[in-house]
Design a protein around this motif. Structure first.
Motif, short mmCIF file in Angstrom:
data_model
loop_
_atom_site.label_atom_id
_atom_site.label_comp_id
_atom_site.label_asym_id
_atom_site.label_seq_id
_atom_site.Cartn_x
_atom_site.Cartn_y
_atom_site.Cartn_z
N ALA A 98 -36.16 -19.20 -26.70
CA ALA A 98 -36.57 -19.28 -25.44
C ALA A 98 -37.12 -17.72 -25.06
O ALA A 98 -36.61 -16.57 -25.83
CB ALA A 98 -35.43 -19.90 -24.96
N ASN A 99 -38.04 -17.24 -23.98
CA ASN A 99 -38.08 -15.94 -23.24
C ASN A 99 -38.42 -16.37 -22.06
O ASN A 99 -38.20 -16.95 -21.25
CB ASN A 99 -39.33 -15.62 -24.77
N PHE A 100 -38.48 -14.66 -21.63
CA PHE A 100 -38.80 -14.02 -20.48
C PHE A 100 -39.01 -13.35 -20.83
O PHE A 100 -39.91 -12.29 -21.08
CB PHE A 100 -36.79 -13.49 -19.67
N GLN A 101 -40.69 -12.78 -19.67
CA GLN A 101 -41.80 -12.38 -19.55
C GLN A 101 -41.38 -11.54 -18.30
O GLN A 101 -41.77 -12.05 -16.94
CB GLN A 101 -43.18 -12.70 -20.24
N VAL A 102 -41.27 -10.65 -18.40
CA VAL A 102 -40.58 -9.52 -17.20
C VAL A 102 -41.47 -8.31 -17.02
O VAL A 102 -41.82 -7.35 -17.89
CB VAL A 102 -39.59 -9.40 -16.85
N TYR A 103 -41.75 -7.95 -15.74
CA TYR A 103 -42.44 -6.63 -15.50
C TYR A 103 -41.81 -5.52 -14.63
O TYR A 103 -40.51 -5.61 -13.96
CB TYR A 103 -43.86 -6.94 -14.40
N PHE A 104 -41.43 -4.96 -15.35
CA PHE A 104 -40.68 -3.66 -14.93
C PHE A 104 -41.58 -2.58 -14.30
O PHE A 104 -42.62 -2.04 -15.24
CB PHE A 104 -39.55 -2.82 -15.59
N ARG A 105 -41.37 -2.27 -13.39
CA ARG A 105 -41.83 -1.06 -12.19
C ARG A 105 -41.86 -0.06 -12.20
O ARG A 105 -40.43 -0.17 -11.40
CB ARG A 105 -43.35 -1.51 -11.29
N PHE A 106 -42.09 1.44 -11.64
CA PHE A 106 -41.03 1.95 -11.71
C PHE A 106 -42.06 3.44 -10.24
O PHE A 106 -43.40 3.20 -10.89
CB PHE A 106 -40.83 3.35 -12.70
N LYS A 107 -41.95 3.94 -9.50
CA LYS A 107 -42.31 4.52 -8.22
C LYS A 107 -41.39 5.87 -8.29
O LYS A 107 -40.11 5.49 -8.23
CB LYS A 107 -42.23 3.50 -7.69
N GLU A 117 -38.36 -1.76 -9.70
CA GLU A 117 -38.71 -3.11 -9.34
C GLU A 117 -39.15 -4.00 -10.43
O GLU A 117 -39.77 -3.31 -10.72
CB GLU A 117 -39.72 -2.83 -8.42
N MET A 118 -38.37 -5.15 -10.66
CA MET A 118 -38.68 -6.16 -11.52
C MET A 118 -39.45 -7.26 -11.35
O MET A 118 -38.37 -7.68 -10.18
CB MET A 118 -37.66 -6.77 -12.11
N GLU A 119 -40.37 -7.87 -12.07
CA GLU A 119 -40.59 -8.54 -11.37
C GLU A 119 -41.00 -9.56 -12.33
O GLU A 119 -41.73 -9.57 -14.00
CB GLU A 119 -42.25 -8.74 -11.05
N ILE A 120 -40.36 -10.50 -12.77
CA ILE A 120 -40.71 -11.93 -13.79
C ILE A 120 -41.50 -12.58 -13.76
O ILE A 120 -42.14 -13.51 -12.06
CB ILE A 120 -39.22 -12.94 -13.44
N PRO A 173 -47.32 -7.66 -25.06
CA PRO A 173 -46.01 -6.53 -26.07
C PRO A 173 -45.55 -7.76 -27.39
O PRO A 173 -45.14 -7.81 -27.62
CB PRO A 173 -45.14 -7.90 -24.57
N ASN A 174 -46.80 -9.21 -27.37
CA ASN A 174 -46.50 -9.50 -28.29
C ASN A 174 -46.79 -9.25 -29.57
O ASN A 174 -46.78 -9.75 -30.64
CB ASN A 174 -47.33 -11.47 -28.15
N VAL A 175 -47.35 -8.34 -29.16
CA VAL A 175 -48.27 -7.68 -30.25
C VAL A 175 -48.08 -5.73 -30.59
O VAL A 175 -48.08 -5.16 -29.44
CB VAL A 175 -50.04 -7.46 -30.51
N VAL A 176 -47.23 -5.89 -32.67
CA VAL A 176 -47.01 -4.61 -32.46
C VAL A 176 -48.49 -3.69 -32.61
O VAL A 176 -48.72 -4.02 -33.28
CB VAL A 176 -45.74 -4.44 -34.00
N ASP A 224 -46.39 6.70 -10.62
CA ASP A 224 -46.31 4.65 -11.12
C ASP A 224 -46.65 4.72 -12.58
O ASP A 224 -46.98 4.80 -13.11
CB ASP A 224 -47.30 4.31 -10.60
N ALA A 225 -46.10 3.62 -12.64
CA ALA A 225 -46.00 3.08 -13.78
C ALA A 225 -45.55 2.02 -14.45
O ALA A 225 -44.85 1.73 -13.77
CB ALA A 225 -45.29 4.42 -15.08
N GLU A 226 -45.67 1.56 -15.12
CA GLU A 226 -45.42 -0.07 -15.59
C GLU A 226 -45.80 -0.59 -16.78
O GLU A 226 -46.74 -0.53 -17.89
CB GLU A 226 -46.05 -1.12 -14.54
N VAL A 227 -44.25 -1.49 -16.81
CA VAL A 227 -43.95 -2.00 -18.46
C VAL A 227 -43.78 -3.69 -18.83
O VAL A 227 -42.83 -4.07 -17.15
CB VAL A 227 -42.70 -0.73 -19.33
N LEU A 228 -44.30 -4.00 -19.31
CA LEU A 228 -43.97 -5.40 -19.46
C LEU A 228 -43.33 -5.87 -20.97
O LEU A 228 -43.45 -5.79 -22.12
CB LEU A 228 -45.92 -6.32 -19.40
N TYR A 229 -42.45 -6.48 -20.52
CA TYR A 229 -41.11 -6.76 -21.73
C TYR A 229 -41.24 -8.17 -21.46
O TYR A 229 -41.64 -9.02 -21.12
CB TYR A 229 -39.64 -6.23 -21.33
#
Lengths: 474, 474, 474, 474
Positions: free
Chosen positions: D183-192, D288-291, C244-247, D250-255
């Motif tokens: 500061a940051n948070f890196q979080v997965y969001f998964r959709f089913k 579903e969210m996972e830090i 996510p850190n890279v565009v 199923d899909a997943e995105v990392l924020y």
């Protein structure tokens, strides 16, 4: 020239101008429709012997009034347009429209013009009294709210022969206003599609509203990739009709695009335009872009600002009384903590200013200008001549701009007091400039240094007429 | 009872009703505001001795007129509301609004009510002349356009004691109308956010317009995953103001959601609502949903339709003349090939119908009903009693509904001729039902078979008032 | 030629072909990688004296095998490619991958090729036995799944000298398959942006992933405005990386675009392309489009289909036994009611087919073809020569395509029985064509009538190479 | 303790550490996989008599090495993880991967750890030589790139008994690094969702990929309404498969979500989560969210930074030679003007630094810290103990982080020189702290004042395991 003398003279004349402010509050005319409001001002200025030029830049409600002769030419800038949908009874600390949906002075421009006039007249009086040369002007500038009246006037050369300009704005604090307000462009994007029955043959339709929405999605994606100090926001000014049953053939959206300088705002406008083009291609519609208006960023002038700060410090806070404080406290109760914090922060004031309902001091100024979040067409004047502004403490601390609370306080004694204080600071600073050629020279040198000597280029393209001169469309 | 006799009687009385149609065209009143239009009709019906009941279902412009006695009770359904923004001079084959932006009869409802009245009066006359028992009713049904007046009337029981219903619709062909029009729900979604200065403190704002847009994006994604025979479309009925400078605190969007049956439309409404909920959560706004109206799908009745087809075939096409054809040809020149093809296809007509400016035959009907793309509140009547409808060839082939072209033709001789032809087919079919108990029994049995015997459930929830009875909001 | 005799001969040879089907199930090779699978087939066909041509159309896994001489030339079409991610143990009625993530025969193509071979060999045998002229061909057609192998073969002229084509597909029912499957285009859209640090300088980045997403939003808006019988769906085949850190500078999306005919699919492709162009403009990225493959819609042939229906009716359902039914019932328990209903509806079967775990009848066929929802490259053969297909009842009623359930049943006795039944129907119908010149003439006339005599135009542009011949990118 | 003496000793030992840096460059191991890289370091430190503790915080590649005794305890922080996809030959000024797609040291961490070790060893040597008390630690901190190794170590108490911490980072300038990284948070969001055939029955599918896209649209709309100093960006880490033919189940995105402080980042995370929830509701999918990890903002320490600036000024720039400059100039030619300007601006350097290929001065530091755009897990150490860092001029001016250019320069003589200069500054500053209790006291008081005395709260929730300890999913 002693400040005390100026103060006394100015206060003596002030009832005329607070009365003008109150009447303009009553008229509450929208941008470029300020016909009654300018008559109020012209009448007062002609009574003081000012020579009035109407129709400045071809705009029916723009005018200029001049007095004195020779010496430097100083301009006091006044505004007087109201806002839609903000009708509110004066002196009432809860929402109470006079006429629901009607206009109201939510940005204090009724005070703005009157205060600047009071300063102009007082400065002229003092020059005359002391036999000093100098030309005083008052600029009646219409359509500041979304209209950039001054920018059209600047394009027409109205400020080109000024030596310096002075103004103020009603607000929640007393202090020098030294912010680089943002340049902006206000642009219509219109889409033309093809109507069809949305249930019977949606495949024949090409939706202009879809294009508006897709453009908006595109612009929101753009936000990640635009400079942090830019802004873009919009309103859908034609959603294509109220019937869900018809594929919308026409739609229009108005974008306001801002950047720290004209260059950045313009570059961003090109990218926003690309979103409009992309949306048109996606939807099979035609897109047409029309620049409505634009204005430049404000160039601060530390030389004049430091002098104004000295004057403000010497003048001190207005003499608010218990009734002023009680009303301000009532208003405060209608505001959220978040509003209050934001208001104080926007004014560049320290947090503890929030402890009292009215600001009863003068903000310290260290010569450091702050980045601005909003825009003003004063920016274009400041690109041409050294320009200095202050805040007048006309409203309860925490009052947001463009709210019923601002309208409700617009005729109150504290508003009048804040206006008079600002008028004194403006007049005193102008008189310093008249009497101190070296100060003016420094101010001019600073402007030249800040612009890099580049001549002013009006951001409004030549073929964009002032709104009142445009042929009616549709 | 010979058709020739009916035809002669009906034609003799027709000038009264074409005149009523023309005056309703002039009034062009919007849904539920049809006050003048119903007086025109009530006057004519009372002159014929019909007993009038006003305020059917509590709706000021809904009425029922009855004549005859005993026997089966047959209802003729009339509509008479106009559309916004369709003002157009009659008889002019190019866009030429009488009053730009004003209303116009773009769906031919001026003809619809008058034609149904003419059929009702003629049927009553023939019963009387032949000494036959039978009760004839004319239902004055307001607000068909986005209002589902008949559905509110059905909920109030207005059609519960009918034996069968007959109606027609102006159009581009002559023929039986046998389509399963779609059930629908019309629903407002309102979002409430928080205003803030869009440049100065956008982070304090929660945009209701963002919510409307995100809901729209969600619904467009939903399209891939909804049944092919459903539809959903919308209009932004409040975009939150024209100022881009303010984060929009209020916004409203109106959705029209359709499915082949009420059940499917309702299921889709729940999914559209989920998009609204999701958008509210995303934007930090509050969402409120209000059902405005709904209607049921139309249940065809092959028994009655076959009979109506026989009657239409016997009646034959109207006697259009050279002037009729010339004006229709002028109108045709303003239409695209795509419009024309779509119009013919929508009417279920063969392609070669497009070869002539007016339809001068009668469409063949083989008893096969077609899936419908649009909706009509006739659907709710058809759920209660056997219902039969035909198209009247009032307009040039290719004329789309809801266009200036439809308005322009609304008072023309060919429109009058098409209306009279349809009135004959309605009256003749009604008389067949009056005289043929077995036909009525078959029609009723067919309805029962098609509904599976399930009693009618009105799709409009009990707590949704007819629009004219609602308290004004905002 | 009595059907009984054909049946007996065919059954005698069937063990060879069910064994081939089982081995192809084991290989489970993906499109255009079916090297082992074609060797299994070529070995069997050469053992029967067929003359094999490899590398048809330059595709390494495409081949043709011919036997017989003179007379009409009939082609049996076989497929044999597997699907990704569907590994599953045979005979197990719950998800149980052999190798998680590995390939599996989820569309029954292991049976498809083997069954068509069995039919071809049997037809040849019967011709020979009866001393009849006629040329029998088996076409080994690779890459049906997303590859349109036959379309590439058709473009290369592989089917140009055929008189008719015969095929089948494993499924849940027994019956003629007469649907107009959709034409499609499969197209890559690639976007090239500019990378940047997403936190440090996002304004320098131009996101290719943004473009993919905006294109998707655009296409979803397009859904409202496309014909109801078209389809579009997509997969993101390169999301631009996991950081996510890279565009994201590169991204790719694969669209599958379908319409009832090539013309409509192509028109829709142009509109999807416009969404890609719009997204590129919005995001400041570059877009590149590459057609991966395409196929035509299937033209039904009622003449041949009616004959095949007669043959199927005479052959009757396979002789399923208790064990077959028990396993099918186990599979059924893993399916939802919705799946089952959809499966039956897709096959055009009446609802009551759902009452039993296996279809033990033959679907009635009235000569009416049905609109299809999916696509197949058989379409391109059907554009060139009269083509007839049937369903073989190889799976439990309700089994969806492309699922572990389909894989699990791929080697079961019921699958073998369903394949043999279909092979009989194919062989019998082919023999009818060989023996009945009038039938072939009618079939050809029907095709000519349906195409309007327009020669076949391959939807895949000339410069698109078959996938295995493409230079590797990236 | 004279700087000259420290410099001489440090340079004498430097070859061991530049060799370690080169070997770590060769290993190029990704976050938490730095097994070879830590052996290189542990071997070197044990050779110097440091006492090594492995498995700090339970992380296999985290370790701590200690030497000396008594006195203050100072920690030198080292990193050594590489980046994916950045393989590049050293010393080559054009893109030239050793193994395409393989890893590379694009952030200079091969130098970072080795340089910090060199400083630690030298500081220990000087303490010993001068018979001074003091404990020196080197922290081998894995997984800085998207892993926040130090934050996991901090949560485990690894830094709790330190008195101060010292570190550096390779870069394009020489100077104190005084920025408040985010500061940051890196979080997965998964959709089913639910798979279905995208052409045959899309209405049965519920698309998880739709949910990912709609979440993204929501987050992009959110951008307008979030504080200016926050950031959010994402990567689609599972797009649900490459087949457009199947509705993606199923899909997943990392924020990656950033704010100026943990509080703001966390508040923004909640709003991003709301977008995920809204998208799930819209699409009928489950979310579903996972830090994955988080880190704190960096608290500057002016007391230590001013001292480090003095030391850096005394040490002066590295002695670059003509070859160094020539290679840097070659690298420069591969960079755009925009890259160069951004690099200089990010480092807080004046524009004229861009005039030369290498920075051959020391940036002036006036005690003013700058807002940071990126994040680092050094932030968590800085929340616990006074922490000071500098930039080492290891790369050509203009080199962006995470590029092949950074990799190409990672073993060059100039990189070694820059590392040695930084090591000197770190060691000298540490020795000042050891010898000057008053400096340490001031540094601690400043930290207390900046945190308001609030104890450190680790932003990573207790139940989030370090990545290498997590059970494998899927």
């Amino acid at each position: 020239m002693p400040l005390a003398s100026l103060s006394a003279e100015l206060e003596a004349k002030s009832p005329v101008y607070t009365a003008v402010a109150d009447r303009i509050w009553d008229h509450a005319e929208l941008r470029f429709d300020e016909y009654k409001s300018i008559e109020e001002q012209i009448t007062a200025l002609e009574a003081e012997g000012f020579r009035v030029t109407r129709n400045v830049g071809g705009i029916p409600t723009a005018f200029m009034a001049e007095a004195g002769a020779g010496g430097p030419v100083l301009g006091f800038l006044g505004e007087f347009d109201a806002l839609a949908g903000l009708s509110q009874e004066a002196g009432v600390a809860e929402p109470s429209p006079i006429t629901p949906g009607a206009t109201g002075h939510g940005c204090g421009h009724n005070l703005l013009g009157a205060g600047a006039m009071l300063a102009a007249v007082s400065a002229r009086d003092m020059l005359a009294k002391n036999g000093l040369p100098g030309t005083v002007r008052y600029y009646g500038c219409p359509g500041e709210e979304g209209g950039s009246g001054k920018t059209f006037m600047a394009r027409a050369g109205a400020f080109s022969d000024l030596d310096a300009a002075v103004s103020w704005h009603p607000g929640v604090v007393s202090g020098v206003m030294s912010s680089r307000s943002l340049a902006n462009f206000q642009v219509y994007f219109r889409f033309k599609g093809r109507a069809s029955h949305a249930a019977g043959s949606p495949w024949l339709g090409r939706s202009a509203l879809d294009a508006v929405e897709l453009m908006s999605v595109g612009v929101n994606y753009l936000r990640e990739h635009m400079p942090l100090d830019c802004r873009v926001h919009s309103a859908i000014t034609n959603s294509g009709g109220n019937s869900p049953n018809v594929v919308q053939a026409d739609a229009e959206v108005l974008y306001l695009i801002r950047g720290p300088r004209v260059k950045e705002a313009q570059a961003l406008m090109e990218r926003v335009k690309a979103c409009a083009e992309g949306a048109a291609i996606m939807t099979g519609t035609r897109m047409e872009m029309e620049i409505d208006k634009a204005c430049s960023d404000t160039i601060p002038n530390t030389a004049l600002e430091m002098r104004m700060f000295e004057n403000l410090s010497a003048i001190g806070a207005p003499a608010f009384d218990a009734a002023d404080r009680a009303f301000a406290a009532d208003i405060r109760r209608s505001l959220s903590e978040e509003d209050i914090a934001d208001s104080i922060n926007s004014a560049g004031a320290p947090e503890d200013v929030g402890a009292q309902p009215l600001h009863e001091g003068v903000l310290h100024f260290d010569g450091q200008s702050r980045p601005g979040n909003g825009s003003t067409d004063v920016g274009d004047v400041s690109q041409l001549v050294p320009t200095v502004q202050c805040w007048g403490p006309t409203w309860a601390v925490g009052t947001p701009f463009h709210t019923w609370q601002a309208v409700a306080q617009g005729k109150s004694p504290s508003a009048h007091k804040g206006m008079i204080q600002a008028a004194k600071a403006m007049a005193a600073t102008a008189l310093d400039v008249f009497q101190d050629p070296e100060l003016l020279a420094r101010a001019k040198a600073e402007l030249k240094q800040r612009t890099g000597g580049k001549p002013y280029a009006c951001p409004i393209p030549d073929d964009v007429l002032p709104p009142p001169l445009r042929a009616k469309r549709r």
